[in-house]
Design a protein around this motif. Structure first.
Motif, PDB file in Angstrom:
ATOM      1  N   ARG A   1       0.829  -1.213   0.000  1.00  8.63           N
ATOM      2  CA  ARG A   1       0.000   0.000   0.000  1.00  8.63           C
ATOM      3  C   ARG A   1       0.861   1.260   0.000  1.00  8.63           C
ATOM      4  O   ARG A   1       0.503   2.273  -0.601  1.00  8.63           O
ATOM      5  CB  ARG A   1      -0.905   0.021   1.222  1.00  8.63           C
ATOM      6  N   THR A   2       1.977   1.197   0.681  1.00  8.79           N
ATOM      7  CA  THR A   2       2.850   2.374   0.795  1.00  8.79           C
ATOM      8  C   THR A   2       3.584   2.654  -0.508  1.00  8.79           C
ATOM      9  O   THR A   2       3.749   3.820  -0.897  1.00  8.79           O
ATOM     10  CB  THR A   2       3.864   2.159   1.934  1.00  8.79           C
ATOM     11  N   THR A   3       4.024   1.613  -1.201  1.00  3.55           N
ATOM     12  CA  THR A   3       4.858   1.796  -2.383  1.00  3.55           C
ATOM     13  C   THR A   3       4.096   1.811  -3.692  1.00  3.55           C
ATOM     14  O   THR A   3       4.563   2.366  -4.692  1.00  3.55           O
ATOM     15  CB  THR A   3       5.901   0.670  -2.478  1.00  3.55           C
ATOM     16  N   GLY A   4       2.908   1.183  -3.711  1.00  4.11           N
ATOM     17  CA  GLY A   4       2.225   0.939  -4.974  1.00  4.11           C
ATOM     18  C   GLY A   4       2.718  -0.361  -5.591  1.00  4.11           C
ATOM     19  O   GLY A   4       3.787  -0.870  -5.247  1.00  4.11           O
ATOM     20  N   ASP A   5       1.928  -0.894  -6.524  1.00  3.30           N
ATOM     21  CA  ASP A   5       2.206  -2.227  -7.049  1.00  3.30           C
ATOM     22  C   ASP A   5       3.534  -2.333  -7.777  1.00  3.30           C
ATOM     23  O   ASP A   5       4.265  -3.316  -7.617  1.00  3.30           O
ATOM     24  CB  ASP A   5       1.080  -2.681  -7.980  1.00  3.30           C
ATOM     25  N   ASP A   6       3.877  -1.360  -8.630  1.00  2.00           N
ATOM     26  CA  ASP A   6       5.099  -1.485  -9.428  1.00  2.00           C
ATOM     27  C   ASP A   6       6.329  -1.614  -8.538  1.00  2.00           C
ATOM     28  O   ASP A   6       7.154  -2.516  -8.725  1.00  2.00           O
ATOM     29  CB  ASP A   6       5.247  -0.282 -10.365  1.00  2.00           C
ATOM     30  N   THR A   7       6.442  -0.730  -7.575  1.00  2.00           N
ATOM     31  CA  THR A   7       7.603  -0.792  -6.685  1.00  2.00           C
ATOM     32  C   THR A   7       7.544  -2.007  -5.783  1.00  2.00           C
ATOM     33  O   THR A   7       8.574  -2.641  -5.496  1.00  2.00           O
ATOM     34  CB  THR A   7       7.685   0.486  -5.830  1.00  2.00           C
ATOM     35  N   PHE A   8       6.343  -2.384  -5.355  1.00  2.00           N
ATOM     36  CA  PHE A   8       6.219  -3.552  -4.489  1.00  2.00           C
ATOM     37  C   PHE A   8       6.735  -4.806  -5.190  1.00  2.00           C
ATOM     38  O   PHE A   8       7.502  -5.589  -4.609  1.00  2.00           O
ATOM     39  CB  PHE A   8       4.758  -3.756  -4.079  1.00  2.00           C
ATOM     40  N   TYR A   9       6.337  -5.008  -6.442  1.00  2.00           N
ATOM     41  CA  TYR A   9       6.810  -6.204  -7.137  1.00  2.00           C
ATOM     42  C   TYR A   9       8.298  -6.106  -7.473  1.00  2.00           C
ATOM     43  O   TYR A   9       8.990  -7.133  -7.531  1.00  2.00           O
ATOM     44  CB  TYR A   9       5.960  -6.468  -8.378  1.00  2.00           C
ATOM     45  N   ASP A  10       8.796  -4.900  -7.673  1.00  2.00           N
ATOM     46  CA  ASP A  10      10.253  -4.740  -7.792  1.00  2.00           C
ATOM     47  C   ASP A  10      10.951  -5.196  -6.516  1.00  2.00           C
ATOM     48  O   ASP A  10      12.020  -5.815  -6.566  1.00  2.00           O
ATOM     49  CB  ASP A  10      10.606  -3.272  -8.060  1.00  2.00           C
ATOM     50  N   ILE A  11      10.315  -4.911  -5.379  1.00  2.00           N
ATOM     51  CA  ILE A  11      10.905  -5.283  -4.090  1.00  2.00           C
ATOM     52  C   ILE A  11      10.906  -6.791  -3.903  1.00  2.00           C
ATOM     53  O   ILE A  11      11.945  -7.393  -3.604  1.00  2.00           O
ATOM     54  CB  ILE A  11      10.166  -4.583  -2.931  1.00  2.00           C
ATOM     55  N   VAL A  12       9.750  -7.442  -4.070  1.00  2.00           N
ATOM     56  CA  VAL A  12       9.690  -8.867  -3.774  1.00  2.00           C
ATOM     57  C   VAL A  12      10.501  -9.687  -4.774  1.00  2.00           C
ATOM     58  O   VAL A  12      11.145 -10.684  -4.412  1.00  2.00           O
ATOM     59  CB  VAL A  12       8.235  -9.378  -3.684  1.00  2.00           C
ATOM     60  N   GLN A  13      10.520  -9.274  -6.041  1.00  2.00           N
ATOM     61  CA  GLN A  13      11.331  -9.983  -7.015  1.00  2.00           C
ATOM     62  C   GLN A  13      12.816  -9.673  -6.832  1.00  2.00           C
ATOM     63  O   GLN A  13      13.665 -10.564  -6.929  1.00  2.00           O
ATOM     64  CB  GLN A  13      10.897  -9.625  -8.435  1.00  2.00           C
ATOM     65  N   GLY A  14      13.104  -8.423  -6.553  1.00  6.25           N
ATOM     66  CA  GLY A  14      14.508  -8.040  -6.351  1.00  6.25           C
ATOM     67  C   GLY A  14      15.105  -8.668  -5.106  1.00  6.25           C
ATOM     68  O   GLY A  14      16.280  -9.058  -5.095  1.00  6.25           O
TER      69      GLY A  14
END
Length: 463
Positions: free
Chosen positions: A405-418
């Motif tokens: 919720r804080t980052t938005g979907d694009d950054t969130f998936y960058d985080i979990v994949q990264g």
């Protein structure tokens, strides 16, 4: 691990007797490796002074007499000068120990097998230790009352290791921070199968016994190693990108398991879309009888299920191949990095397949009668008996929803994949994760999430 499938029998204390081998006092000297890595929940787990690179385990098991004969060849690198070092081994009789081909003195005390090489080992030196052992392997009891170690089954045995059960069937450095590659060869009476992690590289039969050689090329924590002995229907297929899938199903579970088996390829494909490339060279499942174990476990490349799993449990255990198996917790305090991620994978899968959104699932737990979730913060379980409790699973998943919720979907998936890519085949801590999130979203403030949701006591005031 799937907590929803875990059954907790009455707690029982584990009594480990001190056993002394060849004449040697086993006492530590200035250059002895430490007995235990001071894990906050399992302080005796693992050992200091060396890092294991490879285990070659040769096992012979006869279910009728429950007798195991084993040889463990452990290749390791000294991380300090060593006059002695320890291995974790619960029960079983040690028959001999050699280091670099020369007889070594050894002693036993509790789960510690202390080895004194003929000559000292130098910092940085690679050395090979061979332990020959035998006996009836134990079923251990966790602090939460569940069973692990070597579990006799109706037609064989099942070895499960989380958190320290692997020391019941082979000596080693049994802490998640020390990962290694494996070759596991299991010989059983002909007519039975022996299934383990990785790929089956050889099968040979001689004198009424069949040996199965399994190879795991990617590093694995010892608690993720498994051996399943019994009657299984073995099937091979391929997943995305030609990924080999091997499934082993107890014949009594074949009909009930058909739906789960047919879903594996699609689940892996969906998880690759969300979490990045599958991190290992094969996948699959082991499905045993419901009474053989009280919980599902994410054993590397081939999760174990007690009976046919539902789709959510399959998603959970396969998600662990990224989070827990490839990226392994640095200590058992970091368990939420396994279970929070795998639980959130369940939420995401339901969201993508016609179920409630992750926001709705979050709200259901926050608003509902789920007091157990607030018993302690996910990053600080109250004791070893509670590292598999609801706060680690559901509240851990809620932390990830707050990040999304804080980052938005694009950054969130960058985080979990990264995150999965940055620590692929390694270990990581909660502090490393929070630092990684902050680095990937430097313009966002995560202070309240860490303070209230990850480390805070009780139910946060605001959802």
């Amino acid at each position: 691990m799937s907590r929803s499938a875990r059954l907790v029998p009455a707690a029982a204390a584990l009594l480990l007797l001190a056993v002394t081998g060849t004449a040697c006092d086993g006492g530590a000297q200035d250059t002895a490796g430490g007995p235990g890595l001071h894990d906050p929940y399992f302080p005796k787990a693992g050992n200091g002074g060396y890092d294991v690179g490879h285990y070659a385990l040769t096992l012979d098991y006869t279910p009728a007499g429950r007798r195991l004969t084993g040889t463990a060849v452990i290749t390791a690198r000294a991380t300090q000068d060593l006059s002695a070092f320890d291995l974790d081994l619960a029960g079983l009789r040690v028959d001999s120990v050699t280091v670099e081909g020369r007889a070594a003195r050894w002693s036993r005390r509790g789960q510690e097998l202390t080895v004194r090489p003929h000559a000292g080992l130098s910092d940085g030196e690679t050395f090979r230790t061979t332990v020959r052992y035998s006996g009836t392997p134990r079923t251990l009891t966790d602090p939460d009352g569940s069973r692990e170690g070597w579990l006799p089954t109706a037609d064989g045995a099942l070895a499960l290791g989380e958190p320290v059960g692997s020391m019941a069937w082979f000596p080693g450095n049994h802490h998640p921070s020390d990962k290694a590659t494996y070759d596991i060869t299991v010989t059983v009476p002909s007519g039975l199968q022996a299934v383990s992690n990785g790929e089956l590289t050889e099968r040979r039969t001689k004198g009424g016994r069949t040996a199965y050689h399994w190879h795991t090329a990617q590093p694995m924590a010892s608690y993720l190693a498994t051996v399943a002995v019994g009657h299984y229907d073995i099937a091979r297929s391929t997943g995305p990108h030609g990924l080999p899938i091997l499934t082993a199903v107890d014949p009594t579970q074949a009909g009930a398991s058909a739906k789960a088996l047919s879903a594996i390829r699609g689940v892996i494909k969906w998880e690759e879309t969300n979490f990045g490339p599958y991190p290992f060279s094969s996948t699959g499942v082991i499905i045993d009888r419901p009474d053989d174990a009280g919980y599902a476990l994410e054993t590397q490349t081939r999760p174990v299920f007690p009976g046919a799993p539902d789709t959510s449990t399959l998603v959970h255990e396969l998600a662990h191949q990224w989070y827990g198996d490839s990226v392994t917790p640095a200590s058992w305090r970091d368990m939420w990095l396994n279970e929070g991620f795998a639980t959130y994978a369940e939420w995401l899968y339901k969201e993508d397949h016609g179920g409630p959104s992750t926001r709705e699932t979050f709200r259901r737990f926050y608003d509902g009668d789920h007091e157990e979730i607030w018993a302690f913060p996910p990053a600080r379980p109250s004791s070893a008996a509670h590292i598999s409790d609801s706060p680690v699973y559901q509240r851990g998943a809620m932390v990830l929803e707050k990040i999304r919720r804080t980052t938005g979907d694009d950054t969130f998936y960058d985080i979990v994949q990264g995150w999965a890519a940055a620590h692929r085949h390694g270990t990581a801590s909660t502090a490393q994760f929070t630092a990684y999130v902050e680095k990937k979203a430097p313009d966002k403030d995560f202070h309240e999430i860490w303070k209230d949701w990850l480390y805070g006591d009780g139910r946060p005031r605001h959802a």
